[in-house]
Design a protein around this motif. Structure first.
Motif, PDB file in Angstrom:
ATOM      1  N   GLN A  42       1.869   6.985   9.134  1.00  0.00           N
ATOM      2  CA  GLN A  42       2.633   5.737   9.114  1.00  0.00           C
ATOM      3  C   GLN A  42       4.092   6.029   8.793  1.00  0.00           C
ATOM      4  O   GLN A  42       4.998   5.510   9.448  1.00  0.00           O
TER       5      GLN A  42
ATOM      6  N   VAL B 148      -6.322   3.079  16.414  1.00  0.00           N
ATOM      7  CA  VAL B 148      -7.511   2.228  16.442  1.00  0.00           C
ATOM      8  C   VAL B 148      -7.302   1.009  15.557  1.00  0.00           C
ATOM      9  O   VAL B 148      -6.428   1.001  14.692  1.00  0.00           O
ATOM     10  N   THR B 149      -8.097  -0.038  15.789  1.00  0.00           N
ATOM     11  CA  THR B 149      -7.979  -1.226  14.950  1.00  0.00           C
ATOM     12  C   THR B 149      -8.195  -0.820  13.499  1.00  0.00           C
ATOM     13  O   THR B 149      -9.076  -0.026  13.193  1.00  0.00           O
ATOM     14  N   GLY B 150      -7.324  -1.349  12.650  1.00  0.00           N
ATOM     15  CA  GLY B 150      -7.436  -1.020  11.239  1.00  0.00           C
ATOM     16  C   GLY B 150      -6.745   0.265  10.840  1.00  0.00           C
ATOM     17  O   GLY B 150      -6.848   0.713   9.704  1.00  0.00           O
ATOM     18  N   SER B 151      -6.000   0.871  11.756  1.00  0.00           N
ATOM     19  CA  SER B 151      -5.344   2.139  11.413  1.00  0.00           C
ATOM     20  C   SER B 151      -4.000   1.921  10.732  1.00  0.00           C
ATOM     21  O   SER B 151      -3.351   2.880  10.338  1.00  0.00           O
ATOM     22  N   GLY B 152      -3.579   0.672  10.604  1.00  0.00           N
ATOM     23  CA  GLY B 152      -2.357   0.410   9.852  1.00  0.00           C
ATOM     24  C   GLY B 152      -1.127   0.181  10.708  1.00  0.00           C
ATOM     25  O   GLY B 152      -0.002   0.384  10.252  1.00  0.00           O
ATOM     26  N   LYS B 153      -1.314  -0.272  11.939  1.00  0.00           N
ATOM     27  CA  LYS B 153      -0.171  -0.540  12.811  1.00  0.00           C
ATOM     28  C   LYS B 153       0.691  -1.676  12.263  1.00  0.00           C
ATOM     29  O   LYS B 153       1.912  -1.585  12.258  1.00  0.00           O
ATOM     30  N   THR B 154       0.026  -2.730  11.806  1.00  0.00           N
ATOM     31  CA  THR B 154       0.793  -3.873  11.321  1.00  0.00           C
ATOM     32  C   THR B 154       1.688  -3.465  10.157  1.00  0.00           C
ATOM     33  O   THR B 154       2.829  -3.903  10.042  1.00  0.00           O
ATOM     34  N   GLU B 155       1.153  -2.602   9.313  1.00  0.00           N
ATOM     35  CA  GLU B 155       1.953  -2.120   8.190  1.00  0.00           C
ATOM     36  C   GLU B 155       3.213  -1.404   8.697  1.00  0.00           C
ATOM     37  O   GLU B 155       4.287  -1.535   8.108  1.00  0.00           O
TER      38      GLU B 155
ATOM     39  N   ASP C 292      -9.927 -10.161  10.451  1.00  0.00           N
ATOM     40  CA  ASP C 292     -10.430  -9.115   9.573  1.00  0.00           C
ATOM     41  C   ASP C 292     -11.585  -9.717   8.772  1.00  0.00           C
ATOM     42  O   ASP C 292     -11.377 -10.415   7.797  1.00  0.00           O
TER      43      ASP C 292
ATOM     44  N   VAL D 101       0.850  -1.194   0.000  1.00  0.00           N
ATOM     45  CA  VAL D 101       0.000   0.000   0.000  1.00  0.00           C
ATOM     46  C   VAL D 101       0.887   1.246   0.000  1.00  0.00           C
ATOM     47  O   VAL D 101       2.073   1.161   0.242  1.00  0.00           O
ATOM     48  N   THR D 102       0.295   2.370  -0.286  1.00  0.00           N
ATOM     49  CA  THR D 102       1.010   3.632  -0.118  1.00  0.00           C
ATOM     50  C   THR D 102       0.812   4.075   1.315  1.00  0.00           C
ATOM     51  O   THR D 102      -0.314   4.211   1.774  1.00  0.00           O
ATOM     52  N   LEU D 103       1.905   4.270   2.011  1.00  0.00           N
ATOM     53  CA  LEU D 103       1.784   4.572   3.432  1.00  0.00           C
ATOM     54  C   LEU D 103       1.228   5.969   3.656  1.00  0.00           C
ATOM     55  O   LEU D 103       1.478   6.883   2.861  1.00  0.00           O
ATOM     56  N   THR D 104       0.484   6.117   4.734  1.00  0.00           N
ATOM     57  CA  THR D 104      -0.025   7.439   5.077  1.00  0.00           C
ATOM     58  C   THR D 104       1.097   8.246   5.732  1.00  0.00           C
ATOM     59  O   THR D 104       2.072   7.665   6.207  1.00  0.00           O
TER      60      THR D 104
ATOM     61  N   ARG E  32       0.251 -12.789   6.486  1.00  0.00           N
ATOM     62  CA  ARG E  32       0.669 -11.492   5.973  1.00  0.00           C
ATOM     63  C   ARG E  32       2.176 -11.331   6.101  1.00  0.00           C
ATOM     64  O   ARG E  32       2.844 -10.866   5.184  1.00  0.00           O
TER      65      ARG E  32
ATOM     66  N   PRO F  61      -6.606   4.233   7.145  1.00  0.00           N
ATOM     67  CA  PRO F  61      -6.225   4.657   5.790  1.00  0.00           C
ATOM     68  C   PRO F  61      -7.404   4.694   4.830  1.00  0.00           C
ATOM     69  O   PRO F  61      -7.446   5.523   3.932  1.00  0.00           O
TER      70      PRO F  61
HETATM   71  P1  ADP Z   1      -3.942  -2.534  12.426  1.00  0.00           P
HETATM   72  O1  ADP Z   1      -2.750  -3.410  12.594  1.00  0.00           O
HETATM   73  O2  ADP Z   1      -3.782  -1.185  13.052  1.00  0.00           O
HETATM   74  O3  ADP Z   1      -5.253  -3.174  12.768  1.00  0.00           O
HETATM   75  P2  ADP Z   1      -3.449  -2.962   9.612  1.00  0.00           P
HETATM   76  O4  ADP Z   1      -2.015  -2.643   9.400  1.00  0.00           O
HETATM   77  O5  ADP Z   1      -3.823  -4.407   9.721  1.00  0.00           O
HETATM   78  O6  ADP Z   1      -4.027  -2.181  10.872  1.00  0.00           O
HETATM   79  O7  ADP Z   1      -4.292  -2.265   8.481  1.00  0.00           O
HETATM   80  C1  ADP Z   1      -5.691  -2.461   8.333  1.00  0.00           C
HETATM   81  C2  ADP Z   1      -6.019  -2.634   6.866  1.00  0.00           C
HETATM   82  O8  ADP Z   1      -5.676  -1.431   6.189  1.00  0.00           O
HETATM   83  C3  ADP Z   1      -5.228  -3.729   6.212  1.00  0.00           C
HETATM   84  O9  ADP Z   1      -6.042  -4.367   5.294  1.00  0.00           O
HETATM   85  C4  ADP Z   1      -4.089  -3.015   5.542  1.00  0.00           C
HETATM   86  O10 ADP Z   1      -3.615  -3.699   4.405  1.00  0.00           O
HETATM   87  C5  ADP Z   1      -4.725  -1.688   5.166  1.00  0.00           C
HETATM   88  N1  ADP Z   1      -3.765  -0.588   5.172  1.00  0.00           N
HETATM   89  C6  ADP Z   1      -2.797  -0.329   6.078  1.00  0.00           C
HETATM   90  N2  ADP Z   1      -2.115   0.774   5.748  1.00  0.00           N
HETATM   91  C7  ADP Z   1      -2.661   1.230   4.599  1.00  0.00           C
HETATM   92  C8  ADP Z   1      -2.404   2.347   3.731  1.00  0.00           C
HETATM   93  N3  ADP Z   1      -1.434   3.219   4.017  1.00  0.00           N
HETATM   94  N4  ADP Z   1      -3.182   2.492   2.637  1.00  0.00           N
HETATM   95  C9  ADP Z   1      -4.164   1.616   2.371  1.00  0.00           C
HETATM   96  N5  ADP Z   1      -4.457   0.545   3.123  1.00  0.00           N
HETATM   97  C10 ADP Z   1      -3.722   0.350   4.233  1.00  0.00           C
END
Ligand code: ADP
Ligand code: ZN
Ligand code: ZN
Length: 727
Positions: free
Chosen positions: A201, A223-230, A544, A195-198, A262, A379
């Motif tokens: 991030q 928050v959940t889904g905010s892209g922490k894992t990325e 997810d 993905v393109t990082l915010t 992942r 994101p």
């Molecule tokens: P968290 O770990 O905070 O729950 P994730 O890293 O799993 O969040 O990200 C949640 C979803 O958003 C995933 O499907 C991930 O691929 C997507 N995502 C993360 N960062 C971005 C980004 N910069 N742009 C688009 N999608 C993203």
């Protein structure tokens, strides 16, 4: 005669000391090396911790080692330092700590695995048309197709949970379905974010990378889904690119197959997964590869923390709030806390990630001891769902379910979306409370709630020990009191009566015990359109699922008003984590929480969805009570075959503590909230102090006392430093 060389050895015995042995004629083992020795009359495996120390006993009485096991040390200095710290901090025998850090196969003196043939990676044969496959074979094909890259056998097993053996893959290869390539010839593709990082991030990643080689602790809060894992994955890619190893701790691997997938997909061939579900031989392999630096990224549950990683460059603790990080028997360590200590010892940054950080972590971040990195938005721009309360005093629940919840479920199902019904069933002590009017039983002597001890039909105060017969009816409204609480199975039955014909999945320990069942459940959930999922906190983990339209929470009051120290905190975390399952893929969905206390500050806080704000009352309460993170606790537990014997021993320990400790409050002894477990009776003493050192002094003194005056053999005494639960 040549001078005798002595070593001090850690041995798997419940004693607080090392033991002197003389080196054999041939060779002197090094610190961190395993040796064979005779202890008392039994043959044992030990690990050398000190050399060149004058022996503590008469050299003439010292026995010689029976042999040296490894060609060199297998536990590096930094790790031994961590283990010594753990033994001191958790007041646990050093020998048990050190030996338990080894994979089971090495504890008993087994050999290190020899050099390994080049690893094979498996992939689908291009253009293969799978036909007439059994379910296992289909799962193999699906796993490889999902991965989109060649995988080693262990990764494939991590992805599919099938426990495949090589022979099975070879047979599929013979049928032209798969092919194998040698890992060495296949250079792993460089990891790129998908993905393109915010900007947030990017900033977080830059901050972590800039502190490579330093002891910084980061809280990655989003928050959940905010892209922490990325963010973890990018920081890991940076470390790997600099030839450093990365340790990622997760609460439970089996529950998060998507995360393993992942990570494996992002760093093909570089990831090893380590958890207690692995067969012993496989666990040893993974450990050894990590120790030799052959796998760059180790993903594991709490015990993976003790794996030697010679080139360690980064530690990530995912979902740092998860209680699974605390070991609940033996060495009762908290893997997050030891991870921070390991980062400190090895000068490596540690990233703690959570949408709902523990109060401990939150306070340290606010005090500036941790660097606080925030991901404010998702994101994809989606919002976590709003949280609403359903007043159970107005809408009386029938078998746990009240009518507005059932109505909302009907609507959600009508939109072809899924309902998740969460039953808060952590092992907290149950308070005696009325589901109908919200009445809660208090101790007449303390500022504490009474807990239910169903087996002896009494309600008990866990602070002073007061107890009385369990009341059958609520003194306030006269309705019958339920002492057991609702189980997931009963809830499932009730739901299937309300929603005949609707697909339903139950997700709890019982429904996922056997191998493959969990994957099956998760797969069913992903595949179904409308449907109901009912379960325990397992529901709230990082899965997810795109189609969740409604999350209903049952029995939240038990968690919020429990006497247990962290029950309220963990219940808030649980509801928010569960809420995070809804609203993926567009529509935010809704979260409905049934409660008899909608006006309570915690419930009002919960409705805002704002975690830092909702824990404010808890922080105030903890500050006022000198409870963690503003004070320090330890529990001393005694358990024995009769209530009297346990109580007597606990009383003796408490008296001894009261005589000798200063600056430590000694509470109890009182029966543990779960008093009878496995026909043993548990008493406990709670120690509380405003600072760490008097608490640790008191524990050390108490231990010394009972090591000099050992309790009878049928009684067990154990210490729990920083207990997570009082149950
Ligand atoms: P968290 O770990 O905070 O729950 P994730 O890293 O799993 O969040 O990200 C949640 C979803 O958003 C995933 O499907 C991930 O691929 C997507 N995502 C993360 N960062 C971005 C980004 N910069 N742009 C688009 N999608 C993203
Ligand atoms: Zn009542
Ligand atoms: Zn009391």
């Amino acid at each position: 005669m040549r001078p005798q060389a002595f070593v001090r050895v850690a041995v798997d015995r419940p004693l607080d000391q090392l033991f002197d042995y003389a080196c054999p004629d041939r060779g002197q083992p090094a610190v961190g090396q395993r040796v064979r020795l005779t202890f008392g009359r039994s043959a044992q495996t030990g690990v050398v911790l000190e050399i060149d120390q004058p022996p503590a006993i008469d050299p003439a009485r010292i026995r010689a080692l029976d042999g040296i096991l490894d060609p060199g040390p297998i536990l590096p200095h930094a790790l031994l330092e961590l283990l010594r710290f753990a033994a001191r901090y958790y007041h646990h025998p050093i020998g048990e700590v050190v030996l338990n850090a080894l994979p089971p196969a090495l504890r008993t003196g087994g050999p290190l695995p020899g050099p390994r043939p080049p690893e094979l990676l498996w992939r689908l044969q291009p253009g293969a048309a799978p036909s007439r496959l059994g379910p296992r074979q289909q799962a193999v094909v699906a796993g490889l197709r999902d991965a989109g890259t060649a995988l080693p056998l262990d990764t494939l097993n991590d992805l599919t949970g099938l426990g495949l053996r090589r022979g099975e893959l070879e047979r599929l290869a013979a049928r032209g379905l798969l092919e194998s390539v040698e890992a060495a010839t296949e250079s792993p593709p460089a990891g790129h974010p998908a993905v393109t990082l915010t900007p947030e991030q990017d900033q977080a990643i830059a901050a972590i990378n800039a502190d490579a080689g330093q002891r910084t602790v980061f809280l990655l809060d989003g928050v959940t889904g905010s892209g922490k894992t990325e963010v973890y994955l990018e920081a890991a890619a940076h470390a790997l690119a600099h030839d450093r190893q990365v340790l990622i701790l997760v609460p439970e691997i089996a529950l998060t197959p998507q995360l393993v997938q992942r990570v494996s997909r992002r760093f093909p061939g570089q990831v090893a997964a380590l958890h207690s579900g692995l067969p012993a031989g496989e666990r040893l392999r993974v450990w050894e590869n990590a120790r030799l630096g052959q796998r760059g990224l180790l993903l594991g549950t709490r015990s993976a923390l003790f794996t030697p990683l010679p080139r360690l460059g980064l530690i990530v603790v995912d979902e740092e709030h998860d209680p699974a990080y605390k070991q609940q028997d033996g060495l009762r360590y908290h893997a997050r806390d030891l991870a921070i200590m390991r980062g400190h010892i090895e000068s490596v940054p540690v990233v703690l990630g959570s949408a709902t950080p523990t109060l401990e972590t939150l306070v340290k971040a606010r005090e500036g001891r941790y660097r606080h990195l925030r991901l404010g938005t998702r994101p994809d721009g989606s919002q976590p769902p709003p949280i609403r309360c359903l007043d159970t005093r107005v809408h009386r629940p029938d078998e746990g379910l009240c009518s507005p919840l059932l109505d909302a479920m009907r609507e959600t199902l009508g939109q072809e979306r899924q309902c998740f019904i969460l039953l808060n069933r952590r092992g907290f002590a149950r308070v005696l409370a009325c589901d109908h009017c919200g009445w809660v039983a208090d101790c007449p002597h303390c500022d504490a709630r009474l807990t239910v001890h169903a087996a002896v039909r009494r309600s008990v105060c866990h602070l002073c020990g007061f107890s009385e017969r369990l009341s059958e009816a609520c003194p306030q409204c006269g309705q019958e009191l339920s002492h057991q609480g609702l189980g997931t199975q009963r809830l499932e039955r009730a739901l299937s009566r309300h929603f005949p014909g609707i697909p339903m999945v139950r997700l709890d320990r019982d429904s996922t015990r056997r191998r493959g069942e969990l994957e099956q459940c998760l797969e069913t959930i992903r595949a179904m359109d409308a449907g109901i999922v009912v379960g325990t906190q397992m529901l709230a983990k990082g899965h997810d699922f795109p189609r969740v339209g409604l999350v209903g929470v049952i029995d939240v009051d038990q968690g919020l008003f429990s006497v247990d120290l962290r029950a309220a905190e963990q219940t808030l975390q649980l509801v928010l984590q569960a809420a995070g399952r809804a609203g993926r893929g567009g529509d935010p969905g809704a979260v409905l929480v049934q409660t008899g206390h909608p006006d309570h500050p915690l419930m009002q806080g919960l409705r805002t969805g704002d975690y830092p704000a909702m824990v404010e009352p808890l922080l105030n309460e903890r500050r006022a009570g000198g409870m963690p993170p503003f004070g320090f606790l330890a529990l001393i537990r005694v358990d024995g075959p009769s209530p009297e014997a346990s109580a007597r021993q606990a009383e003796a320990i408490a008296q001894q503590l009261r005589r000798h400790t200063r600056d430590v409050r000694v509470l109890g002894p009182a029966p543990a909230p779960r008093h009878r477990v496995n026909r043993r009776y548990r008493e406990q003493i709670l120690l509380a102090s405003a600072s760490r050192s008097p608490l640790h002094q008191a524990l050390a003194d108490a231990r010394e006392h009972w090591q000099r005056n050992p309790p009878p053999r049928h009684l067990r005494v154990s210490i729990d430093v920083d207990p997570m639960t009082l149950s």
